[in-house]
Design a protein around this motif. Structure first.
Motif, PDB file in Angstrom:
ATOM      1  N   PRO A  37       0.826  -1.217   0.000  1.00  0.00           N
ATOM      2  CA  PRO A  37       0.000   0.000   0.000  1.00  0.00           C
ATOM      3  C   PRO A  37       0.855   1.260   0.000  1.00  0.00           C
ATOM      4  CG  PRO A  37       0.061  -0.954   2.178  1.00  0.00           C
ATOM      5  CD  PRO A  37       0.745  -1.934   1.276  1.00  0.00           C
ATOM      6  N   PRO A  38       0.353   2.341  -0.598  1.00  0.00           N
ATOM      7  CA  PRO A  38       1.085   3.604  -0.591  1.00  0.00           C
ATOM      8  C   PRO A  38       0.952   4.324   0.735  1.00  0.00           C
ATOM      9  CG  PRO A  38      -1.013   3.891  -1.701  1.00  0.00           C
ATOM     10  CD  PRO A  38      -0.914   2.434  -1.352  1.00  0.00           C
ATOM     11  N   ALA A  39       1.759   5.359   0.916  1.00  0.00           N
ATOM     12  CA  ALA A  39       1.648   6.199   2.108  1.00  0.00           C
ATOM     13  C   ALA A  39       0.366   7.024   2.036  1.00  0.00           C
ATOM     14  CB  ALA A  39       2.856   7.124   2.199  1.00  0.00           C
ATOM     15  N   ARG A  40      -0.205   7.297   3.178  1.00  0.00           N
ATOM     16  CA  ARG A  40      -1.376   8.165   3.250  1.00  0.00           C
ATOM     17  C   ARG A  40      -0.969   9.466   3.922  1.00  0.00           C
ATOM     18  NH1 ARG A  40      -6.431   5.648   2.385  1.00  0.00           N
ATOM     19  NH2 ARG A  40      -7.451   7.379   3.439  1.00  0.00           N
ATOM     20  N   PRO A  41      -1.239  10.591   3.295  1.00  0.00           N
ATOM     21  CA  PRO A  41      -0.888  11.863   3.934  1.00  0.00           C
ATOM     22  C   PRO A  41      -1.719  12.086   5.188  1.00  0.00           C
ATOM     23  CG  PRO A  41      -2.247  12.235   1.999  1.00  0.00           C
ATOM     24  CD  PRO A  41      -1.916  10.773   2.012  1.00  0.00           C
ATOM     25  N   GLY A  42      -1.168  12.807   6.118  1.00  0.00           N
ATOM     26  CA  GLY A  42      -1.876  13.047   7.367  1.00  0.00           C
ATOM     27  C   GLY A  42      -2.375  14.475   7.469  1.00  0.00           C
TER      28      GLY A  42
ATOM     29  N   TYR B 196      -4.622  16.882   4.874  1.00  0.00           N
ATOM     30  CA  TYR B 196      -4.478  16.438   3.491  1.00  0.00           C
ATOM     31  C   TYR B 196      -5.211  15.121   3.260  1.00  0.00           C
ATOM     32  CZ  TYR B 196      -0.879  20.004   3.062  1.00  0.00           C
ATOM     33  OH  TYR B 196      -0.206  21.205   3.044  1.00  0.00           O
ATOM     34  N   THR B 197      -5.788  14.972   2.083  1.00  0.00           N
ATOM     35  CA  THR B 197      -6.510  13.760   1.710  1.00  0.00           C
ATOM     36  C   THR B 197      -5.668  12.934   0.741  1.00  0.00           C
ATOM     37  OG1 THR B 197      -7.577  14.684  -0.258  1.00  0.00           O
ATOM     38  CG2 THR B 197      -8.658  15.090   1.872  1.00  0.00           C
ATOM     39  N   PRO B 198      -6.062  11.683   0.468  1.00  0.00           N
ATOM     40  CA  PRO B 198      -5.356  10.900  -0.540  1.00  0.00           C
ATOM     41  C   PRO B 198      -5.278  11.581  -1.896  1.00  0.00           C
ATOM     42  CG  PRO B 198      -6.703   9.448   0.786  1.00  0.00           C
ATOM     43  CD  PRO B 198      -7.042  10.854   1.225  1.00  0.00           C
ATOM     44  N   VAL B 199      -6.255  12.408  -2.240  1.00  0.00           N
ATOM     45  CA  VAL B 199      -6.190  13.131  -3.518  1.00  0.00           C
ATOM     46  C   VAL B 199      -5.020  14.106  -3.526  1.00  0.00           C
ATOM     47  CG1 VAL B 199      -7.346  14.965  -4.839  1.00  0.00           C
ATOM     48  CG2 VAL B 199      -8.573  12.863  -4.262  1.00  0.00           C
ATOM     49  N   ASP B 200      -4.807  14.826  -2.422  1.00  0.00           N
ATOM     50  CA  ASP B 200      -3.635  15.699  -2.316  1.00  0.00           C
ATOM     51  C   ASP B 200      -2.365  14.885  -2.556  1.00  0.00           C
ATOM     52  OD1 ASP B 200      -4.658  18.338  -1.467  1.00  0.00           O
ATOM     53  OD2 ASP B 200      -5.285  17.315   0.345  1.00  0.00           O
ATOM     54  N   GLY B 201      -2.267  13.762  -1.831  1.00  0.00           N
ATOM     55  CA  GLY B 201      -1.062  12.955  -1.910  1.00  0.00           C
ATOM     56  C   GLY B 201      -0.843  12.345  -3.272  1.00  0.00           C
TER      57      GLY B 201
ATOM     58  N   GLU C 239      13.951  -2.499   3.644  1.00  0.00           N
ATOM     59  CA  GLU C 239      13.057  -2.599   4.793  1.00  0.00           C
ATOM     60  C   GLU C 239      12.858  -1.234   5.442  1.00  0.00           C
ATOM     61  OE1 GLU C 239      14.736  -5.571   7.305  1.00  0.00           O
ATOM     62  OE2 GLU C 239      14.557  -7.168   5.803  1.00  0.00           O
ATOM     63  N   ARG C 240      13.911  -0.414   5.430  1.00  0.00           N
ATOM     64  CA  ARG C 240      13.761   0.941   5.979  1.00  0.00           C
ATOM     65  C   ARG C 240      12.826   1.785   5.115  1.00  0.00           C
ATOM     66  NH1 ARG C 240      18.912   4.313   7.412  1.00  0.00           N
ATOM     67  NH2 ARG C 240      17.189   5.763   7.855  1.00  0.00           N
ATOM     68  N   VAL C 241      12.953   1.655   3.792  1.00  0.00           N
ATOM     69  CA  VAL C 241      12.034   2.395   2.914  1.00  0.00           C
ATOM     70  C   VAL C 241      10.594   1.979   3.214  1.00  0.00           C
ATOM     71  CG1 VAL C 241      11.318   2.817   0.535  1.00  0.00           C
ATOM     72  CG2 VAL C 241      13.748   2.686   1.087  1.00  0.00           C
ATOM     73  N   ALA C 242      10.359   0.686   3.323  1.00  0.00           N
ATOM     74  CA  ALA C 242       9.006   0.198   3.591  1.00  0.00           C
ATOM     75  C   ALA C 242       8.483   0.729   4.918  1.00  0.00           C
ATOM     76  CB  ALA C 242       8.992  -1.329   3.582  1.00  0.00           C
ATOM     77  N   ALA C 243       9.363   0.797   5.938  1.00  0.00           N
ATOM     78  CA  ALA C 243       8.935   1.221   7.273  1.00  0.00           C
ATOM     79  C   ALA C 243       8.800   2.734   7.389  1.00  0.00           C
ATOM     80  CB  ALA C 243       9.926   0.705   8.311  1.00  0.00           C
ATOM     81  N   GLU C 244       9.710   3.490   6.760  1.00  0.00           N
ATOM     82  CA  GLU C 244       9.743   4.937   6.955  1.00  0.00           C
ATOM     83  C   GLU C 244       8.982   5.711   5.880  1.00  0.00           C
ATOM     84  OE1 GLU C 244      13.682   6.476   7.720  1.00  0.00           O
ATOM     85  OE2 GLU C 244      14.340   4.537   8.505  1.00  0.00           O
ATOM     86  N   VAL C 245       8.842   5.121   4.708  1.00  0.00           N
ATOM     87  CA  VAL C 245       8.156   5.808   3.603  1.00  0.00           C
ATOM     88  C   VAL C 245       6.823   5.092   3.342  1.00  0.00           C
ATOM     89  CG1 VAL C 245       8.316   6.607   1.221  1.00  0.00           C
ATOM     90  CG2 VAL C 245      10.381   6.502   2.645  1.00  0.00           C
ATOM     91  N   SER C 246       6.878   3.944   2.692  1.00  0.00           N
ATOM     92  CA  SER C 246       5.706   3.092   2.471  1.00  0.00           C
ATOM     93  C   SER C 246       6.163   1.805   1.817  1.00  0.00           C
ATOM     94  CB  SER C 246       4.666   3.787   1.576  1.00  0.00           C
ATOM     95  OG  SER C 246       5.115   3.842   0.235  1.00  0.00           O
ATOM     96  N   ARG C 247       5.325   0.799   1.923  1.00  0.00           N
ATOM     97  CA  ARG C 247       5.653  -0.458   1.260  1.00  0.00           C
ATOM     98  C   ARG C 247       5.619  -0.304  -0.259  1.00  0.00           C
ATOM     99  NH1 ARG C 247       1.940  -4.904   4.011  1.00  0.00           N
ATOM    100  NH2 ARG C 247       0.744  -3.123   4.785  1.00  0.00           N
TER     101      ARG C 247
ATOM    102  N   MET D 175       8.192   9.796  -1.100  1.00  0.00           N
ATOM    103  CA  MET D 175       8.821  10.781  -0.216  1.00  0.00           C
ATOM    104  C   MET D 175       8.354  12.181  -0.568  1.00  0.00           C
ATOM    105  SD  MET D 175      12.703   9.423   0.499  1.00  0.00           S
ATOM    106  CE  MET D 175      13.003   8.478  -0.983  1.00  0.00           C
ATOM    107  N   ALA D 176       8.236  12.452  -1.871  1.00  0.00           N
ATOM    108  CA  ALA D 176       7.750  13.767  -2.302  1.00  0.00           C
ATOM    109  C   ALA D 176       6.333  14.004  -1.808  1.00  0.00           C
ATOM    110  CB  ALA D 176       7.808  13.872  -3.829  1.00  0.00           C
ATOM    111  N   LYS D 177       5.502  12.962  -1.842  1.00  0.00           N
ATOM    112  CA  LYS D 177       4.134  13.072  -1.341  1.00  0.00           C
ATOM    113  C   LYS D 177       4.126  13.471   0.134  1.00  0.00           C
ATOM    114  CE  LYS D 177       1.371   9.466  -1.825  1.00  0.00           C
ATOM    115  NZ  LYS D 177       0.804   8.110  -1.517  1.00  0.00           N
ATOM    116  N   LEU D 178       4.920  12.752   0.928  1.00  0.00           N
ATOM    117  CA  LEU D 178       4.963  13.044   2.365  1.00  0.00           C
ATOM    118  C   LEU D 178       5.473  14.455   2.622  1.00  0.00           C
ATOM    119  CD1 LEU D 178       6.370   9.639   3.677  1.00  0.00           C
ATOM    120  CD2 LEU D 178       4.016  10.466   3.861  1.00  0.00           C
ATOM    121  N   TRP D 179       6.546  14.817   1.942  1.00  0.00           N
ATOM    122  CA  TRP D 179       7.126  16.147   2.106  1.00  0.00           C
ATOM    123  C   TRP D 179       6.131  17.234   1.697  1.00  0.00           C
ATOM    124  CZ3 TRP D 179       8.771  19.031  -2.446  1.00  0.00           C
ATOM    125  CH2 TRP D 179       9.288  20.296  -2.136  1.00  0.00           C
ATOM    126  N   TRP D 180       5.522  17.085   0.537  1.00  0.00           N
ATOM    127  CA  TRP D 180       4.612  18.117   0.041  1.00  0.00           C
ATOM    128  C   TRP D 180       3.388  18.256   0.934  1.00  0.00           C
ATOM    129  CZ3 TRP D 180       5.445  21.820  -3.365  1.00  0.00           C
ATOM    130  CH2 TRP D 180       4.353  22.607  -3.759  1.00  0.00           C
TER     131      TRP D 180
END
Length: 312
Positions: free
Chosen positions: A198-203, A206-211, A261-269, A282-287
């Motif tokens: 699954p992708p990262a979900r913005p918090g 922000y909604t999934p559309v933003d992300g 494994e770090r990417v999966a844990a810190e960014v998303s699977r 990462m750009a999604k999370l940052w933005w």
């Protein structure tokens, strides 16, 4: 009454005339029942309503841009557009912003149940990323909300970037109440399966559309950057990889090992599947304003390779 209408009635019965939520279905219901407010801010029960005309409503929610309906297509172009969109009821609007770049077109379902605020988020993210990255997004001419790309109707993908055409496609299921409920149910089941990505979900607000919009536009930014200055793009990927303790991000995303494994844990699977997906996640999370250390680090790398334009 729907679940969202019952919740809003309960809020009013308790004397609460303001609430904050990033739930697109709840926010859309509220805006249809006399609640108003800014694009990502709290909604206030003041009797306000968005204009019925979608371009006008989007312009009201994103005042930094100018929005107008696009001219209707001719018969042949309309036929091609419907075929590419995977749906017959689409219309377009043209958005001009302050970047000096050519205006971009937004295609969307011509349906009364459309989440207009979610469409406005697309316009807002696109306009602000164009202002931030300038020429790197000058080739993006169309942002389409549709069912055209493979994997949209099966809920496998939320968005697709096509750099050769300069298009971004966003799954129309994110913008319509029935399809959104189906998409979320399918994804919940899939996310529970072993090996799911699954992708990262913005918090926050922000909604999934933003992300998803930010994710797909970042693909366009990075691919244009690679084509324009390949040596610099290699250095960029090296600097991103340094966070995970590897030579380049290619050695972390898609390559089995501790870095992946770090990417999966810190960014998303999903980010752990491919290098381009890692940077886009990462750009999604940052933005979207994540305060995660990896998102802050990624923003620092972006500032080195894509300095923010001077203001004032």
């Amino acid at each position: 009454m729907t679940e969202q209408e019952l919740l809003l009635d309960r809020l009013l019965a308790e004397g609460l005339t303001e609430f904050q939520s990033a739930d697109p279905t709840l926010r859309d219901t509220a805006r249809r029942h006399g609640w108003s407010g800014s694009l990502r801010g709290p909604l206030l029960h003041d009797g306000g309503r968005l204009p019925a005309d979608v371009p006008e409503a989007v312009g009201a929610l994103v005042p930094a841009v100018r929005v107008r309906p696009a001219a209707p297509p001719g018969p042949l172009r309309g036929l091609v557009r419907r075929a590419m969109a995977g749906m017959a009821d689409t219309v377009e609007m043209v958005v001009a912003d302050s970047t000096g770049l050519r205006p971009f077109t937004v295609r969307f379902p011509d349906r009364s149940e459309l989440f207009v605020e979610e469409l406005a988020r697309v316009v807002d993210v696109t306009a602000r990323m164009r202002a931030r990255f300038g020429a790197a997004l000058a080739h993006v001419r169309l942002v389409a909300v549709d069912f055209g790309p493979q994997g949209f109707r099966s809920s496998h993908y939320a968005g697709v970037a096509t750099p050769t055409l300069g298009d971004v496609h966003l799954n129309a299921a994110l913008f319509l109440p029935g399809p959104l409920a189906e998409l979320e149910a399918v994804r919940e089941v899939r996310a529970a399966r072993p090996g799911a990505t699954p992708p990262a979900r913005p918090g926050g607000d922000y909604t999934p559309v933003d992300g998803t919009t930010a994710h797909e536009l970042w693909h366009q930014v990075e691919l244009a950057f690679t084509a324009r200055d390949y040596p610099a793009s290699v250095a960029f990927r090296r600097d991103v990889g340094a966070w995970f303790g590897v030579a380049t991000i290619e050695h972390a995303a898609g390559t089995p090992g501790p870095a992946r494994e770090r990417v999966a844990a810190e960014v998303s699977r999903y980010g752990a599947t491919l290098p381009l997906e890692a940077t886009a996640e990462m750009a999604k999370l940052w933005w979207c304003g994540s305060d995660a250390p990896v998102a802050r680090y990624f923003g620092q790398v972006v500032e080195r390779y894509f300095p923010a334009p001077a203001t004032g």
